[in-house]
Enzyme design. Sequence first.
Site, mmCIF file in Angstrom:
data_model
loop_
_atom_site.group_PDB
_atom_site.id
_atom_site.type_symbol
_atom_site.label_atom_id
_atom_site.label_comp_id
_atom_site.label_asym_id
_atom_site.label_seq_id
_atom_site.Cartn_x
_atom_site.Cartn_y
_atom_site.Cartn_z
ATOM 1 N N CYS A 82 -1.200 -4.935 -1.640
ATOM 2 C CA CYS A 82 -0.741 -3.574 -1.874
ATOM 3 C C CYS A 82 0.346 -3.593 -2.942
ATOM 4 C CB CYS A 82 -0.192 -2.990 -0.572
ATOM 5 S SG CYS A 82 0.570 -1.362 -0.772
ATOM 6 N N CYS A 85 3.959 -2.591 -1.183
ATOM 7 C CA CYS A 85 4.740 -3.436 -0.264
ATOM 8 C C CYS A 85 4.326 -4.897 -0.252
ATOM 9 C CB CYS A 85 4.668 -2.881 1.154
ATOM 10 S SG CYS A 85 3.028 -3.056 1.916
ATOM 11 N N CYS A 130 -2.677 1.431 3.107
ATOM 12 C CA CYS A 130 -2.036 0.185 3.526
ATOM 13 C C CYS A 130 -1.427 0.411 4.912
ATOM 14 C CB CYS A 130 -0.953 -0.193 2.523
ATOM 15 S SG CYS A 130 0.107 -1.557 3.061
ATOM 16 N N CYS A 133 2.897 0.133 4.491
ATOM 17 C CA CYS A 133 3.721 1.145 3.801
ATOM 18 C C CYS A 133 3.048 2.509 3.726
ATOM 19 C CB CYS A 133 4.108 0.671 2.409
ATOM 20 S SG CYS A 133 2.761 0.676 1.199
ATOM 21 N N CYS A 153 -13.699 1.241 -1.903
ATOM 22 C CA CYS A 153 -13.566 1.581 -3.317
ATOM 23 C C CYS A 153 -12.083 1.806 -3.593
ATOM 24 C CB CYS A 153 -14.393 2.830 -3.592
ATOM 25 S SG CYS A 153 -14.547 3.236 -5.324
#
Length: 164
Positions: A82, A85, A130, A133, A153
Amino acid sequence: MNQFLSRRTFILIPTMSFLKIIFKPMQVLASSLASKEEWNFSKDEWKARLSPETYYILREEGTERAFSSQLNNEKRKGNFHCAGCDLPLFSSDKKYDSGTGWPSFWDSIEGSVETKVDFKLIVPRTEYHCSRCGGHQGHVFNDGPPPTGKRYCNNGLALKFVPD
């Protein structure tokens, strides 16, 4: 009078069931995100941490142009994290070329993403974020390859690649 009540019941019960289907995933996502205090930044704090383009995708649920991400062609071994984070979300061995113009994966790292229903295009889609976060990553579809049949995607700007 009974006819009125049966029509009202006929309309209200499916509507209430439909609303439960819509709002339950959002409540689950909100409750799981609320427990992640260390990533509960204000809008201004997120803007200071991220580029404007990445902020738009991660925090405002935006989408980048198809075929604009360099990660679409990334072929090395490693993990995709991510961009908000640094949580590992996808392994390179689960990446494939979907032809859509966005980095695509047939499975995520267990526990790394959470989903909710998205009606931005009127028809329901499954949006994923995510799990640490809450940053918007993309949408998951049921047209991917075996063994899962899923296509995560992902916006390339929502990820950063960490090679092995």
